[in-house]
Motif scaffolding. Structure first.
Motif, PDB file in Angstrom:
ATOM      1  N   SER A  94      36.043  23.904  28.860  1.00  0.00           N
ATOM      2  CA  SER A  94      37.098  23.396  29.749  1.00  0.00           C
ATOM      3  C   SER A  94      36.519  22.372  30.707  1.00  0.00           C
ATOM      4  CB  SER A  94      37.712  24.541  30.556  1.00  0.00           C
ATOM      5  OG  SER A  94      38.639  24.010  31.498  1.00  0.00           O
ATOM      6  N   ARG A 105      43.072  30.680  39.892  1.00  0.00           N
ATOM      7  CA  ARG A 105      43.364  29.422  39.246  1.00  0.00           C
ATOM      8  C   ARG A 105      44.676  28.948  39.828  1.00  0.00           C
ATOM      9  NH1 ARG A 105      42.640  27.103  33.944  1.00  0.00           N
ATOM     10  NH2 ARG A 105      43.757  25.205  34.220  1.00  0.00           N
ATOM     11  N   ASP A 162      34.999  31.545  23.892  1.00  0.00           N
ATOM     12  CA  ASP A 162      35.702  30.802  24.944  1.00  0.00           C
ATOM     13  C   ASP A 162      34.650  30.579  26.030  1.00  0.00           C
ATOM     14  OD1 ASP A 162      37.035  29.989  27.195  1.00  0.00           O
ATOM     15  OD2 ASP A 162      38.744  31.325  26.918  1.00  0.00           O
ATOM     16  N   THR A 169      42.571  25.162  26.558  1.00  0.00           N
ATOM     17  CA  THR A 169      43.719  25.847  25.946  1.00  0.00           C
ATOM     18  C   THR A 169      43.994  25.252  24.562  1.00  0.00           C
ATOM     19  OG1 THR A 169      44.669  26.241  28.132  1.00  0.00           O
ATOM     20  CG2 THR A 169      46.195  26.311  26.265  1.00  0.00           C
ATOM     21  N   LYS A 194      36.287  23.418  37.038  1.00  0.00           N
ATOM     22  CA  LYS A 194      35.058  23.698  36.280  1.00  0.00           C
ATOM     23  C   LYS A 194      33.877  22.868  36.799  1.00  0.00           C
ATOM     24  CE  LYS A 194      37.289  26.650  33.760  1.00  0.00           C
ATOM     25  NZ  LYS A 194      38.626  26.510  34.321  1.00  0.00           N
TER      26      LYS A 194
HETATM   27  C1  LIG Z   1      38.153  31.778  30.382  1.00  0.00           C
HETATM   28  C2  LIG Z   1      39.113  30.611  30.348  1.00  0.00           C
HETATM   29  N1  LIG Z   1      39.549  30.176  29.168  1.00  0.00           N
HETATM   30  C3  LIG Z   1      40.392  29.125  29.074  1.00  0.00           C
HETATM   31  C4  LIG Z   1      40.844  28.463  30.205  1.00  0.00           C
HETATM   32  C5  LIG Z   1      41.804  27.317  30.050  1.00  0.00           C
HETATM   33  O1  LIG Z   1      41.210  26.094  30.390  1.00  0.00           O
HETATM   34  P1  LIG Z   1      42.042  24.726  30.400  1.00  0.00           P
HETATM   35  O2  LIG Z   1      42.699  24.589  31.734  1.00  0.00           O
HETATM   36  O3  LIG Z   1      41.022  23.653  30.192  1.00  0.00           O
HETATM   37  O4  LIG Z   1      43.034  24.792  29.325  1.00  0.00           O
HETATM   38  C6  LIG Z   1      40.396  28.882  31.459  1.00  0.00           C
HETATM   39  C7  LIG Z   1      40.846  28.184  32.655  1.00  0.00           C
HETATM   40  O5  LIG Z   1      40.551  28.431  33.781  1.00  0.00           O
HETATM   41  C8  LIG Z   1      39.503  29.993  31.541  1.00  0.00           C
HETATM   42  O6  LIG Z   1      39.072  30.454  32.724  1.00  0.00           O
END
Ligand SMILES: Cc1ncc(COP(=O)(O)O)c(C=O)c1O
Length: 403
Positions: free
Chosen positions: A196, A5, A172, A76, A201
């Motif tokens: 997300s 990421r 999640d 998040t 994504k």
């Molecule tokens: C498993 C997981 N949860 C939560 C998130 C957080 O996503 P966001 O950037 O939309 O807050 C990510 C981001 O890559 C993720 O891989």
């Protein structure tokens, strides 16, 4: 070393990522993004909960057959809403996988809850349901599962354990929109789930997310928390003549301009998923022989799961092989990455853990995992370039040289 990421780091860092002939990720347009953003501007409603936000809500509620979806500014933030909605606090423990993005755990640590890190299965890299029950104590408030790579966790077992102990499940589902387990969409099993729409994504608006509310009793509180802790949505429904502060909350609504971008992507969900399915299958087919003769593990998709085609990852025999392959690909202008580093070993993970963690599979897997470039518009010739570079890399040779 880059991780899965890549964010921040300034212009030079971003430029260097995109300077690869084949980057790890390339955000792709579905078609109507500019048109809908222009419409959103013309609508004169650029703030949250405008016409495009409503269209996204309706589309997702209808498709997933769920009571309520609320777009949020990120996954998040949707996780933070979930922690607030479950009233997680310092007396509570929350079980999360150690092998996940930091937000899965941080959202609950923010409320003061203590984290209990669960290990993963070596095949799907999902939370190991066979070891879950031993982590539950009278303080356990919630189990947070992550459908890694858009392949569902073993939900029958997880739900049976959670209901035996009266513990709520949050999914999640950042990777798993439109994946299914035994025919039912992931993200529709827990009382709450999160999505997300970050640019990495399948469906994106740059930064964005959603809270899926499967338990109707939680809908009203979700609306309040998302609107800064006010009952503003009741005011908009004409139920009260002025709105006021009634609970904790924050500002979790994305602009309708972002919802316009996202709606253009969601509308093309079948085309996008089909493109990603093709890329995923081509990787699998062209790497199968090489993987077999080099002790490399390709992804495992259990029969119960229809995956979301979110990523293509492989497990190399050792950290040395993994890092050598990343360098080998880099030399050919291909960006491959790894992720996640175990949360239970991180500084914050140790600080916020309820007790010492035992996650040997997470530790081992996180050193061996490598993700190949994967995006909707990865062309066949680009993909052939990647697979030729990978299959030119003979791990057996490397091993023989080492011995
Ligand atoms: C498993 C997981 N949860 C939560 C998130 C957080 O996503 P966001 O950037 O939309 O807050 C990510 C981001 O890559 C993720 O891989």
């Amino acid at each position: 070393m880059l991780q899965g990421r890549e964010r921040g780091g300034g212009a030079t860092f971003q430029q260097s990522i995109m300077s690869y002939r084949i980057p790890f990720n390339r955000p792709c347009l579905a078609g109507n993004e500019y048109k809908y953003i222009a419409e959103a501007i013309a609508n004169g409603h650029a703030s949250g909960d405008g016409p495009f936000t409503r269209k996204c809500h309706e589309l997702l509620e209808k498709e997933l057959e769920i009571p309520r979806v609320l777009l949020t500014t990120s996954c998040t933030h949707a996780l933070e809403m979930a922690a607030l909605m479950l009233d997680c606090g310092p007396e509570d423990e929350v079980i999360v996988p150690s092998f996940t993005f930091v937000s899965t755990a941080n959202a609950f640590a923010l409320r003061g809850a203590r984290l209990v890190f669960a290990d993963i299965r070596p095949d799907t890299l999902n939370l190991d349901e066979s070891r879950l029950e031993s982590l539950i104590t009278p303080r356990t408030k919630a189990i947070v599962v992550v459908h890694y790579a858009g392949v569902s966790c073993e939900m029958d077992s997880i739900l049976a354990i959670s209901s035996r102990h009266g513990v709520r499940v949050v999914e999640d589902n950042a990777h798993g929109l439109f994946a299914r387990y035994k025919g039912k969409y992931t993200g529709t099993f827990g009382c709450l789930s999160t999505q997300s729409f970050h640019e990495t994504k399948n469906f994106t608006c740059g930064e964005g997310g959603a809270l899926v509310v499967n338990d109707v009793d939680l809908v009203e509180r979700a609306l309040v928390i998302r609107e800064k802790g006010t009952n503003r949505s009741r005011f908009f429904r004409g139920e009260i003549d002025k709105y006021t502060w009634v609970d904790l909350g924050s500002s979790y609504l994305p602009s309708d301009l972002l919802a316009a971008f996202l709606f253009a992507q969601l509308e093309e969900r079948k085309t996008i998923q089909e493109k990603r399915r093709r890329v995923w299958n081509r990787y699998c087919e062209s790497l199968a022989d090489w993987a077999e003769s080099n002790d490399v593990k390709l992804p495992v998709i259990p029969w119960e799961c229809e995956q979301a085609y979110h990523m293509f990852c492989m497990l190399l025999p050792s950290v040395g092989h993994r890092n050598s392959l990343i360098s080998h690909l880099k030399a050919q202008s291909i960006l491959s990455v790894f992720h996640y580093t175990p949360l239970h070993l991180s500084e914050a993970g140790q600080k916020f853990a309820a007790r010492p963690s035992n996650c040997p599979v997470t530790e081992e897997i996180s050193e061996r995992l490598l993700r190949l470039p994967f995006y909707n518009d990865l062309s066949e010739s680009e993909q052939d370039h990647v697979t030729a570079a990978v299959t030119n890399f003979q791990l057996n040779l490397l091993r023989r040289q080492a011995s």
